[in-house]
Design a protein around this motif. Structure first.
Motif, mmCIF file in Angstrom:
data_model
loop_
_atom_site.group_PDB
_atom_site.id
_atom_site.type_symbol
_atom_site.label_atom_id
_atom_site.label_comp_id
_atom_site.label_asym_id
_atom_site.label_seq_id
_atom_site.Cartn_x
_atom_site.Cartn_y
_atom_site.Cartn_z
ATOM 1 N N VAL A 180 0.851 -1.190 0.000
ATOM 2 C CA VAL A 180 0.000 0.000 0.000
ATOM 3 C C VAL A 180 0.891 1.246 0.000
ATOM 4 O O VAL A 180 1.901 1.303 0.704
ATOM 5 N N ASN A 221 -0.640 4.787 -0.442
ATOM 6 C CA ASN A 221 -1.322 6.033 -0.096
ATOM 7 C C ASN A 221 -2.663 5.742 0.581
ATOM 8 O O ASN A 221 -3.363 4.786 0.216
ATOM 9 N N ILE A 222 -2.995 6.550 1.585
ATOM 10 C CA ILE A 222 -4.328 6.509 2.171
ATOM 11 C C ILE A 222 -4.790 7.954 2.388
ATOM 12 O O ILE A 222 -3.988 8.887 2.348
ATOM 13 N N THR A 223 -6.073 8.119 2.632
ATOM 14 C CA THR A 223 -6.617 9.444 2.913
ATOM 15 C C THR A 223 -6.702 9.654 4.427
ATOM 16 O O THR A 223 -6.618 8.696 5.206
ATOM 17 N N GLN A 241 -9.555 7.607 5.704
ATOM 18 C CA GLN A 241 -9.202 6.206 5.883
ATOM 19 C C GLN A 241 -8.360 6.001 7.135
ATOM 20 O O GLN A 241 -8.523 5.004 7.840
ATOM 21 N N LEU A 242 -7.471 6.932 7.431
ATOM 22 C CA LEU A 242 -6.680 6.854 8.664
ATOM 23 C C LEU A 242 -7.595 6.886 9.880
ATOM 24 O O LEU A 242 -7.429 6.102 10.820
ATOM 25 N N TRP A 266 -6.520 -4.949 5.116
ATOM 26 C CA TRP A 266 -5.699 -4.243 4.142
ATOM 27 C C TRP A 266 -6.369 -4.170 2.771
ATOM 28 O O TRP A 266 -6.107 -3.256 1.991
ATOM 29 N N GLN A 320 -9.248 -3.283 2.163
ATOM 30 C CA GLN A 320 -10.043 -2.051 2.135
ATOM 31 C C GLN A 320 -9.196 -0.828 1.773
ATOM 32 O O GLN A 320 -9.734 0.238 1.487
ATOM 33 N N LEU A 321 -7.878 -1.027 1.782
ATOM 34 C CA LEU A 321 -6.953 0.061 1.442
ATOM 35 C C LEU A 321 -6.157 -0.246 0.176
ATOM 36 O O LEU A 321 -5.168 0.423 -0.120
ATOM 37 N N LEU A 323 3.445 5.947 4.388
ATOM 38 C CA LEU A 323 2.360 6.090 3.428
ATOM 39 C C LEU A 323 2.130 7.567 3.121
ATOM 40 O O LEU A 323 2.228 8.422 3.999
#
Length: 287
Positions: free
Chosen positions: A119, A121-123, A126-127, A138, A140-141, A217
């Motif tokens: 992975v 990048n997340i928003t 999402q964090l 994972w 879901q990401l 990330l």
């Protein structure tokens, strides 16, 4: 509230009792004692102390203790100078109200994962969902269909925990998912993530970047590079402080002046940490 005040008093008594053991008293042999946030120590303090000794001959003894210790121990004269990576809890807090926080550099809270994690990048949303247990796999990401192992700090008033709650949730008392792996400090958190490919945690970049088994990330598409942190394009930027008591000595004042001088700020920048001039002001500091 009564429990909170009681625990604060217990902490104050504890600091007073240990002030007579293990470490020489404040001002011993003309040298200085610094204690506090491990992330601040790794960000710049070790090299800054070395440069100051070379310039003045004054040695600064470095110890840990965490951000809370760095704020509270100077208030009772346990140490000469402290370091913190969080604001004061409140101007009404009996253990912190008399301490002055002096911003000297910038740090970023980073989402750390094992370097083998795919992975990237997340928003911020999402964090939040990971921390609250709304996202648990994972997949879901964008990763494999494996459970996420969240690793968190034990204390809500640690530098990472406090600032994470403040910046991401606007609520310093919010509880994270109950089945998270809990560690006492940032070092053990980072080590756990290095050894467990399905784990995720938050730490300070000034500490985490020194570990080869980790990767960061991107958040909302922004990488936590020095350039992005300085320009505030990365979302989770926080100040790093030196702390002093209500009546700092001339020696302490001299060191603070050095840390804020072009020479001191150059030392900070050389460590890969964003100094005050490089960083974009946030508008206000909690002093």
């Amino acid at each position: 509230m009564r429990i909170y005040i009681y625990m604060n008093k217990i902490f104050l008594i504890f600091l007073f009792l240990i002030s007579f053991v293990f470490i020489p008293s404040v001002g011993y042999s003309g040298d200085l004692i610094w204690g506090g946030c491990g992330i601040t120590k790794k960000a710049f303090m070790a090299e800054l102390a070395k440069a100051y000794k070379k310039k003045t001959g004054v040695k600064i003894y470095l110890k840990g203790g965490g951000a809370t210790y760095g704020i509270r121990a100077v208030a009772i004269g346990r140490i000469d100078i402290g370091g913190s990576c969080r604001h004061k809890l409140s101007e009404r807090d009996i253990l912190e109200k008399n301490t002055k926080l002096i911003p000297v550099a910038w740090d970023a809270l980073v989402v750390i994962v094992n370097k083998k994690n795919k992975v990237k990048n997340i928003t911020i949303q999402q964090l939040k969902d990971v921390l609250l247990g709304k996202i648990t796999k994972w997949s879901q990401l964008g990763g494999p269909d494996k459970p996420i192992k969240l690793v968190i700090r034990k204390s809500k008033v640690s530098g990472v925990s406090f600032m994470l709650r403040e910046m991401v949730f606007g609520d310093v008392n919010i509880d994270f998912i109950r089945n998270a792996v809990v560690k006492k400090s940032s070092g053990p958190v980072e080590k756990y993530v290095e050894k467990n490919i399905d784990s995720i945690a938050i730490s300070g970049i000034s500490s985490a970047r020194k570990r080869k088994g980790l990767k960061f990330l991107d958040l909302n598409g922004a990488a936590p590079t020095k350039k992005n942190i300085a320009a505030r394009k990365y979302p989770l930027v926080r100040p790093l402080y030196l702390t002093v008591g209500p009546h700092p000595s001339n020696q302490v004042k001299d060191f603070i002046k050095f840390a804020l001088s072009p020479e001191g700020q150059a030392v900070i920048s050389k460590q890969g940490t964003v100094n005050l001039k490089e960083g974009k002001p946030s508008g206000s500091f909690s002093k």
